[in-house]
Motif scaffolding. Structure first.
Motif, short mmCIF file in Angstrom:
data_model
loop_
_atom_site.label_atom_id
_atom_site.label_comp_id
_atom_site.label_asym_id
_atom_site.label_seq_id
_atom_site.Cartn_x
_atom_site.Cartn_y
_atom_site.Cartn_z
N GLU A 21 0.83 -1.21 0.00
CA GLU A 21 0.00 0.00 0.00
C GLU A 21 0.86 1.26 0.00
OE1 GLU A 21 -3.78 1.88 2.45
OE2 GLU A 21 -3.08 -0.14 2.94
N MET A 22 1.94 1.23 0.78
CA MET A 22 2.86 2.38 0.80
C MET A 22 3.48 2.59 -0.58
SD MET A 22 4.70 1.76 4.50
CE MET A 22 6.05 2.86 4.19
N ASN A 23 3.88 1.50 -1.23
CA ASN A 23 4.46 1.61 -2.58
C ASN A 23 3.47 2.21 -3.57
OD1 ASN A 23 6.92 0.58 -1.77
ND2 ASN A 23 6.41 -1.53 -2.32
N ASN A 24 2.20 1.82 -3.45
CA ASN A 24 1.16 2.38 -4.33
C ASN A 24 0.96 3.87 -4.05
OD1 ASN A 24 0.67 -0.06 -5.62
ND2 ASN A 24 -0.95 -0.65 -4.19
N LEU A 25 1.00 4.23 -2.78
CA LEU A 25 0.80 5.63 -2.41
C LEU A 25 1.94 6.52 -2.91
CD1 LEU A 25 -0.58 5.32 1.23
CD2 LEU A 25 -1.80 6.19 -0.76
N GLU A 26 3.13 5.95 -3.03
CA GLU A 26 4.27 6.74 -3.51
C GLU A 26 4.06 7.26 -4.92
OE1 GLU A 26 7.86 4.51 -3.06
OE2 GLU A 26 7.92 4.79 -0.88
N GLU A 27 3.16 6.64 -5.65
CA GLU A 27 2.86 7.10 -7.01
C GLU A 27 1.84 8.23 -7.03
OE1 GLU A 27 4.69 5.93 -9.48
OE2 GLU A 27 5.68 4.77 -7.90
N ASN A 28 1.21 8.47 -5.91
CA ASN A 28 0.21 9.54 -5.81
C ASN A 28 0.90 10.90 -5.84
OD1 ASN A 28 -1.47 11.55 -4.39
ND2 ASN A 28 -2.88 9.84 -4.13
N GLU A 29 0.43 11.80 -6.70
CA GLU A 29 1.07 13.11 -6.89
C GLU A 29 1.02 13.97 -5.62
OE1 GLU A 29 2.96 14.13 -9.42
OE2 GLU A 29 2.66 12.11 -10.22
N VAL A 30 -0.08 13.89 -4.91
CA VAL A 30 -0.23 14.70 -3.68
C VAL A 30 0.81 14.25 -2.65
CG1 VAL A 30 -1.76 15.24 -1.74
CG2 VAL A 30 -2.67 15.14 -4.07
N ILE A 31 0.97 12.94 -2.53
CA ILE A 31 1.93 12.41 -1.55
C ILE A 31 3.36 12.73 -1.98
CG2 ILE A 31 2.83 10.28 -0.52
CD1 ILE A 31 -0.10 9.32 -0.44
N LYS A 32 3.63 12.63 -3.27
CA LYS A 32 4.96 13.00 -3.77
C LYS A 32 5.26 14.46 -3.40
CE LYS A 32 5.51 10.04 -7.83
NZ LYS A 32 5.57 10.04 -9.29
N ARG A 33 4.25 15.30 -3.62
CA ARG A 33 4.43 16.73 -3.32
C ARG A 33 4.68 16.94 -1.82
NH1 ARG A 33 6.62 21.24 -4.46
NH2 ARG A 33 5.42 23.08 -3.95
N PHE A 35 6.13 14.92 0.30
CA PHE A 35 7.50 14.55 0.66
C PHE A 35 8.53 15.54 0.12
CE2 PHE A 35 5.64 10.31 1.52
CZ PHE A 35 6.10 10.17 2.82
N GLU A 36 8.24 16.13 -1.04
CA GLU A 36 9.13 17.18 -1.56
C GLU A 36 9.14 18.38 -0.61
OE1 GLU A 36 7.84 18.27 -5.49
OE2 GLU A 36 8.17 16.25 -6.28
N LEU A 37 7.93 18.79 -0.21
CA LEU A 37 7.81 19.94 0.69
C LEU A 37 8.46 19.65 2.05
CD1 LEU A 37 4.16 21.07 -0.07
CD2 LEU A 37 6.27 22.26 -0.70
N ARG A 38 8.28 18.43 2.51
CA ARG A 38 8.88 18.05 3.79
C ARG A 38 10.41 18.14 3.72
NH1 ARG A 38 7.42 12.68 7.30
NH2 ARG A 38 9.09 12.93 8.81
N LYS A 39 10.97 17.68 2.62
CA LYS A 39 12.42 17.74 2.43
C LYS A 39 12.90 19.20 2.38
CE LYS A 39 15.99 15.67 -0.46
NZ LYS A 39 16.27 14.85 -1.64
N LEU A 44 15.38 24.03 4.94
CA LEU A 44 15.24 25.42 5.39
C LEU A 44 15.39 25.52 6.91
CD1 LEU A 44 12.32 26.61 3.10
CD2 LEU A 44 14.71 27.34 2.99
N TYR A 45 14.87 24.53 7.63
CA TYR A 45 14.98 24.53 9.08
C TYR A 45 16.45 24.47 9.51
CZ TYR A 45 14.72 23.02 13.92
OH TYR A 45 14.90 22.93 15.28
N LYS A 46 17.23 23.63 8.85
CA LYS A 46 18.66 23.53 9.17
C LYS A 46 19.36 24.85 8.92
CE LYS A 46 19.06 18.57 8.40
NZ LYS A 46 19.45 17.52 7.48
#
Length: 198
Positions: A21-33, A35-39, A44-46
């Motif tokens: 299920e996690m692997n399937n979710l990784e293909e979701n554009e919202v979730i990709k976005r 993780f990009e924002l989190r990174k 920026l926090y550092k």
């Protein structure tokens, strides 16, 4: 097959379903976005932490410190008194050196790092005072007299502290004083004896 083996197999199957299920979710554009924002946020926090540290170090280095005795320890076995000083202007406090750096909060770690490289020097007063109280009084003096010089500010500080210590007021007035000085609501370290520890 034992119950333990059955439970192990069941947990293995559950984990496998979750991984799929996690692997399937990784293909979701919202979730990709996400993780990009989190990174980006972590990066920026550092940078923000590094900049905050640089600003604090610059502030400590440029400050013309006015020092009070912020902590006094007496070693009964050695018969010695150990005094720590703190600056009423910038808050630099050499009592942080009494602790293990890794257990200190970030702001105190910055102080610790600074004080391991530079010795705390400045205009030494003979005042024994909780550093939060000293900084709060000094801050109010500067707020009301922005162009005041250090020598005059020190005299005002000593007078204000004497008034606080010598003029008896009700508990309500003390609570009001805490608010006016923007101290923590439970603040009670008004007297010089309050900075002594056994």
């Amino acid at each position: 097959m034992s119950n333990l083996e059955k439970d192990y197999e069941e947990i293995t199957k559950q984990r496998q379903r979750i991984i799929e299920e996690m692997n399937n979710l990784e293909e979701n554009e919202v979730i990709k976005r996400y993780f990009e924002l989190r990174k980006q946020n972590e990066s920026l926090y550092k940078k923000q932490v590094d900049m905050c540290k640089s600003m604090k170090l610059k502030n400590y280095k440029s400050c013309k410190h006015i020092l009070v005795y912020s902590k006094i320890d007496y070693d009964r076995y050695e018969g010695r008194t150990y005094k720590s000083c703190g600056c009423i202007k910038c808050g630099l406090d050499n009592s942080v050196l009494d602790f293990d750096r890794k257990y200190l909060p970030f702001s105190k770690q910055v102080m610790y790092d600074y004080l391991t490289d530079d010795y705390l020097t400045g205009k030494q007063t003979d005042v024994v005072c909780d550093l939060d109280l000293a900084q709060a009084i000094y801050s109010k003096i500067k707020e009301n007299n922005p162009k005041i010089d250090d020598e005059t500010a020190t005299k005002y500080f000593e007078i204000a502290l004497d008034n606080i210590r010598n003029i008896k007021v009700s508990d309500d007035r003390k609570t009001s004083r805490v608010k006016r000085l923007s101290l923590d609501s439970g603040f009670k370290r008004w007297n010089s004896i309050d900075v002594h520890t056994d």
